[in-house]
Enzyme design. Structure first.
Site, PDB file in Angstrom:
ATOM      1  N   GLN A 123      24.734  41.669  33.123  1.00  0.00           N
ATOM      2  CA  GLN A 123      24.878  40.507  34.020  1.00  0.00           C
ATOM      3  C   GLN A 123      24.595  41.525  34.985  1.00  0.00           C
ATOM      4  O   GLN A 123      25.747  41.737  35.272  1.00  0.00           O
ATOM      5  CB  GLN A 123      25.145  39.517  33.923  1.00  0.00           C
ATOM      6  CG  GLN A 123      25.244  38.374  35.126  1.00  0.00           C
ATOM      7  CD  GLN A 123      26.510  37.629  35.968  1.00  0.00           C
ATOM      8  OE1 GLN A 123      27.823  37.710  35.366  1.00  0.00           O
ATOM      9  NE2 GLN A 123      26.778  36.838  36.728  1.00  0.00           N
ATOM     10  N   GLY A 124      22.938  42.168  35.449  1.00  0.00           N
ATOM     11  CA  GLY A 124      23.289  42.795  36.635  1.00  0.00           C
ATOM     12  C   GLY A 124      23.042  42.087  38.454  1.00  0.00           C
ATOM     13  O   GLY A 124      21.541  42.206  38.639  1.00  0.00           O
ATOM     14  N   SER A 126      26.223  42.059  40.708  1.00  0.00           N
ATOM     15  CA  SER A 126      27.006  42.860  41.459  1.00  0.00           C
ATOM     16  C   SER A 126      26.990  44.209  41.558  1.00  0.00           C
ATOM     17  O   SER A 126      26.518  44.508  41.272  1.00  0.00           O
ATOM     18  CB  SER A 126      28.047  43.159  40.996  1.00  0.00           C
ATOM     19  OG  SER A 126      29.177  41.343  40.994  1.00  0.00           O
ATOM     20  N   SER A 158      29.637  44.368  32.421  1.00  0.00           N
ATOM     21  CA  SER A 158      29.994  43.931  31.591  1.00  0.00           C
ATOM     22  C   SER A 158      28.949  43.802  30.806  1.00  0.00           C
ATOM     23  O   SER A 158      27.986  43.287  30.134  1.00  0.00           O
ATOM     24  CB  SER A 158      30.562  42.667  31.552  1.00  0.00           C
ATOM     25  OG  SER A 158      31.712  42.177  32.555  1.00  0.00           O
ATOM     26  N   GLU A 241      27.449  29.416  33.673  1.00  0.00           N
ATOM     27  CA  GLU A 241      28.403  31.056  33.474  1.00  0.00           C
ATOM     28  C   GLU A 241      29.403  29.886  34.132  1.00  0.00           C
ATOM     29  O   GLU A 241      30.654  29.657  33.083  1.00  0.00           O
ATOM     30  CB  GLU A 241      28.591  32.131  34.241  1.00  0.00           C
ATOM     31  CG  GLU A 241      30.130  33.103  34.655  1.00  0.00           C
ATOM     32  CD  GLU A 241      29.464  34.217  35.467  1.00  0.00           C
ATOM     33  OE1 GLU A 241      29.255  33.794  36.522  1.00  0.00           O
ATOM     34  OE2 GLU A 241      30.019  35.473  35.212  1.00  0.00           O
ATOM     35  N   SER A 372      36.709  34.769  43.266  1.00  0.00           N
ATOM     36  CA  SER A 372      37.616  35.284  43.712  1.00  0.00           C
ATOM     37  C   SER A 372      38.790  33.829  44.441  1.00  0.00           C
ATOM     38  O   SER A 372      38.179  33.067  44.357  1.00  0.00           O
ATOM     39  CB  SER A 372      37.761  36.137  44.714  1.00  0.00           C
ATOM     40  OG  SER A 372      37.676  36.063  46.097  1.00  0.00           O
ATOM     41  N   GLU A 374      40.315  33.910  46.549  1.00  0.00           N
ATOM     42  CA  GLU A 374      39.976  33.793  47.829  1.00  0.00           C
ATOM     43  C   GLU A 374      39.248  32.962  48.467  1.00  0.00           C
ATOM     44  O   GLU A 374      39.178  31.441  49.170  1.00  0.00           O
ATOM     45  CB  GLU A 374      40.101  34.948  49.290  1.00  0.00           C
ATOM     46  CG  GLU A 374      41.291  35.502  49.051  1.00  0.00           C
ATOM     47  CD  GLU A 374      41.608  36.144  47.787  1.00  0.00           C
ATOM     48  OE1 GLU A 374      41.065  36.358  47.042  1.00  0.00           O
ATOM     49  OE2 GLU A 374      42.885  36.637  48.336  1.00  0.00           O
TER      50      GLU A 374
HETATM   51  C1  LIG Z   1      36.331  40.768  33.895  1.00  0.00           C
HETATM   52  C2  LIG Z   1      35.251  41.024  35.626  1.00  0.00           C
HETATM   53  C3  LIG Z   1      33.873  40.703  35.002  1.00  0.00           C
HETATM   54  C4  LIG Z   1      32.389  41.321  35.927  1.00  0.00           C
HETATM   55  N1  LIG Z   1      32.068  40.841  35.024  1.00  0.00           N
HETATM   56  C5  LIG Z   1      30.110  40.907  35.276  1.00  0.00           C
HETATM   57  C6  LIG Z   1      29.040  41.154  35.366  1.00  0.00           C
HETATM   58  O1  LIG Z   1      29.120  41.615  33.888  1.00  0.00           O
HETATM   59  N2  LIG Z   1      28.020  41.669  36.142  1.00  0.00           N
HETATM   60  C7  LIG Z   1      28.254  41.577  38.155  1.00  0.00           C
HETATM   61  O2  LIG Z   1      27.266  41.508  38.185  1.00  0.00           O
HETATM   62  N3  LIG Z   1      29.323  41.001  37.989  1.00  0.00           N
HETATM   63  C8  LIG Z   1      30.791  41.131  37.372  1.00  0.00           C
HETATM   64  N4  LIG Z   1      31.621  41.549  37.518  1.00  0.00           N
HETATM   65  C9  LIG Z   1      31.681  41.571  39.218  1.00  0.00           C
HETATM   66  C10 LIG Z   1      32.174  40.333  40.126  1.00  0.00           C
HETATM   67  O3  LIG Z   1      31.237  39.180  39.895  1.00  0.00           O
HETATM   68  C11 LIG Z   1      32.916  40.246  41.590  1.00  0.00           C
HETATM   69  O4  LIG Z   1      34.068  41.942  40.822  1.00  0.00           O
HETATM   70  C12 LIG Z   1      33.047  39.638  42.469  1.00  0.00           C
HETATM   71  O5  LIG Z   1      32.002  38.621  42.632  1.00  0.00           O
HETATM   72  C13 LIG Z   1      33.731  40.080  43.493  1.00  0.00           C
HETATM   73  O6  LIG Z   1      33.332  40.946  43.976  1.00  0.00           O
HETATM   74  P1  LIG Z   1      33.703  42.427  44.578  1.00  0.00           P
HETATM   75  O7  LIG Z   1      34.496  42.446  43.204  1.00  0.00           O
HETATM   76  O8  LIG Z   1      32.835  42.865  45.275  1.00  0.00           O
HETATM   77  O9  LIG Z   1      34.202  41.761  45.608  1.00  0.00           O
HETATM   78  P2  LIG Z   1      34.884  41.689  47.274  1.00  0.00           P
HETATM   79  O10 LIG Z   1      33.604  40.100  47.324  1.00  0.00           O
HETATM   80  O11 LIG Z   1      34.041  42.483  47.704  1.00  0.00           O
HETATM   81  O12 LIG Z   1      35.896  41.340  48.010  1.00  0.00           O
HETATM   82  C14 LIG Z   1      36.993  41.762  48.459  1.00  0.00           C
HETATM   83  C15 LIG Z   1      38.192  41.175  48.335  1.00  0.00           C
HETATM   84  O13 LIG Z   1      37.437  39.987  49.902  1.00  0.00           O
HETATM   85  C16 LIG Z   1      38.236  38.784  49.025  1.00  0.00           C
HETATM   86  N5  LIG Z   1      36.726  38.219  50.277  1.00  0.00           N
HETATM   87  C17 LIG Z   1      35.630  38.060  49.864  1.00  0.00           C
HETATM   88  N6  LIG Z   1      34.655  37.360  50.795  1.00  0.00           N
HETATM   89  C18 LIG Z   1      35.902  36.662  51.148  1.00  0.00           C
HETATM   90  C19 LIG Z   1      35.830  35.569  52.636  1.00  0.00           C
HETATM   91  N7  LIG Z   1      35.255  35.344  53.013  1.00  0.00           N
HETATM   92  N8  LIG Z   1      36.994  34.757  52.800  1.00  0.00           N
HETATM   93  C20 LIG Z   1      38.469  35.380  52.322  1.00  0.00           C
HETATM   94  N9  LIG Z   1      38.195  36.584  51.050  1.00  0.00           N
HETATM   95  C21 LIG Z   1      37.502  37.082  50.786  1.00  0.00           C
HETATM   96  C22 LIG Z   1      37.717  38.966  47.845  1.00  0.00           C
HETATM   97  O14 LIG Z   1      38.974  37.544  47.486  1.00  0.00           O
HETATM   98  C23 LIG Z   1      38.663  39.668  47.880  1.00  0.00           C
HETATM   99  O15 LIG Z   1      39.911  39.649  47.978  1.00  0.00           O
HETATM  100  C24 LIG Z   1      32.945  41.023  36.711  1.00  0.00           C
HETATM  101  C25 LIG Z   1      34.197  40.786  37.859  1.00  0.00           C
HETATM  102  C26 LIG Z   1      34.741  41.037  36.607  1.00  0.00           C
HETATM  103  C27 LIG Z   1      36.405  41.095  37.695  1.00  0.00           C
END
Ligand SMILES: Cc1cc2nc3c(=O)[nH]c(=O)nc-3n(C[C@H](O)[C@H](O)[C@H](O)COP(=O)(O)OP(=O)(O)OC[C@H]3O[C@@H](n4cnc5c(N)ncnc54)[C@H](O)[C@@H]3O)c2cc1C
Length: 391
Positions: A123-124, A126, A158, A241, A372, A374
């Site tokens: 899944q591409g 993020s 992933s 999902e 997440s 939050e």
């Molecule tokens: C086990 C795992 C598997 C994954 N597999 C995939 C995959 O196969 N394909 C894919 O595309 N992605 C995948 N991901 C990515 C996942 O979708 C993202 O990590 C997730 O959407 C959070 O985005 P980010 O990491 O950019 O964090 P950010 O969105 O940058 O967030 C950073 C911090 O800020 C907080 N935050 C953000 N916005 C707000 C708000 N509006 N209010 C309050 N707090 C906020 C968040 O809660 C977090 O603590 C995976 C992640 C994990 C952990």
């Protein structure tokens, strides 16, 4: 809640239980290449016996199971401790999205190979600056003749290293409003211009990757839905999902809890049994209460779904509670075993081959993936408590 099963549902359970008992593929290999072969062989076996794509319609090779049968399937596969399919993104997201929104040609081309794991999907979605705010994604796709040409970067993908195909979200109209200029593409991971770079995780695994796209040509026929209409398709994908995860979560934590309680009964700490340690026994009791609260919440949500009611924000309560509860539970397991639990397999003083710290470290990602904590709290604040929206 109605927790009783019909005679037909009980028959389904017994048939499945007997099949799983007779066909368990044995322990998962440690080596990654061996694991990939093992997982594909298991998927083919499930498919041949009619147990693959349990929720998929029969006309596309699935089992066409009712919601209750799907729950029984999850309970029985968890109980039998058979491996979770490596092609989870294919079975729970790409397949259902293609069934709901793909053309007949796309269905014929992709669906069977998803069920057999002959083609593994990733899944591409993020990107480095588009996670919680997914619609901020910047990976570009421009039309050149019969192709799109893709440039950009994805992250946290992933299984990208082992994937044959990718569900890729790209920006096709940079001038349009954020949610409007996005397209959902099916991308062959062997196309020239794709570079997959694995990321090392805190628990030592490397099943995530960064994926780079440099002038990657994707045929225009690989669009799902309409060009610039990809946001809707992405939401369909994320709903699948989240829905799939819901019931499995409480099973996963209750299995871990049962194993933890067994572990507690045989361990000693500070000269006495763990089960008599004043703090640890409190934590174990809390974990037990959490696990039951989670179980009944899952059943309440299931009852709602069976009545045909639309899932509401309670899904966020469940996801938030589960992910935080699971982390507390695994931290207790690590506390029970003490410093020795960090020693890995092969060490003379290792306990449980480092299993609990491995799971505990992996569980950190649970409060991030699929929304997440939050973000879940924001949803609960706005849609359950009626507080003002965040700016
Ligand atoms: C086990 C795992 C598997 C994954 N597999 C995939 C995959 O196969 N394909 C894919 O595309 N992605 C995948 N991901 C990515 C996942 O979708 C993202 O990590 C997730 O959407 C959070 O985005 P980010 O990491 O950019 O964090 P950010 O969105 O940058 O967030 C950073 C911090 O800020 C907080 N935050 C953000 N916005 C707000 C708000 N509006 N209010 C309050 N707090 C906020 C968040 O809660 C977090 O603590 C995976 C992640 C994990 C952990």
């Amino acid at each position: 809640m109605d927790l009783s099963y019909s005679a037909e549902e009980e028959r389904f359970r017994h048939e499945l239980r007997a099949w799983l008992q007779a066909n368990h593929p044995g322990p998962e290999p440690e080596d990654m290449q061996e694991y990939v072969a093992y997982s594909k062989a298991w998927a083919r076996k499930l498919h041949a016996a009619g147990w693959a794509g349990i929720s998929w319609p029969k006309e596309y090779g699935g089992r066409g199971a009712s919601l209750i049968q799907q729950i029984i399937y999850q309970e029985e596969t968890a109980r039998a401790k058979v491996p979770v399919p490596m092609n989870l993104a294919g079975i729970t997201m790409a397949g259902p999205v293609l069934i709901a929104r793909g053309t007949e040609e796309q269905k014929q081309r992709y669906l069977k190979n998803i069920l057999t794991s002959d083609e593994v999907w990733c899944q591409g979605f993020s990107e480095p600056n588009a996670g919680s705010d997914l619609a901020a994604l910047k990976t570009r796709a421009e039309v050149h003749g019969d192709d799109f040409v893709v440039n950009g970067q994805k992250v946290w993908t992933s299984w990208a290293r082992y994937a044959d195909w990718c569900m890729l979200l790209v920006r096709t109209d940079p001038e349009a409003a954020k949610h409007k200029g996005i397209t959902f593409l099916l991308v062959d991971m062997k196309t020239p211009g794709i570079t997959v770079r694995p990321l090392k995780q805190i628990n030592g695994d490397d099943d995530f990757s960064e994926v780079f796209f440099e002038d990657v040509r994707v045929p225009r026929t690989n669009v799902v839905g309409a060009v610039n209409g990809g946001w809707d398709i992405a939401i369909t994908c994320l709903m699948h999902e989240r829905q799939t995860l819901t019931f499995n979560r409480q099973l996963q934590s209750s299995i871990a809890l049962a194993e933890m309680l067994e572990t507690a009964k045989r361990l000693r700490i500070h000269g006495g049994p763990v089960t008599q340690h004043p703090v640890l026994r409190q934590k174990l009791a809390s974990a037990y209460i959490d696990s039951h609260a989670m179980r009944y919440t899952a059943y309440r949500n299931l009852t709602k779904a069976l009545r045909g009611e639309v899932p509401g924000p309670e899904g966020s309560i469940e996801k938030l509670f589960w992910s935080e509860m699971y982390q507390r539970q695994l931290e207790t397991a690590v506390d029970m075993e003490g410093p020795h639990c960090q020693l890995l397999e092969g060490s003379a003083h290792a306990i449980d081959e480092g299993k609990w710290p491995y799971l505990m470290l992996y569980s950190r990602g649970r409060t991030i993936a699929a929304g997440s904590s939050e973000i879940q709290r924001n949803i609960i604040a706005e849609r359950v408590l009626g507080l003002p929206r965040t700016k």
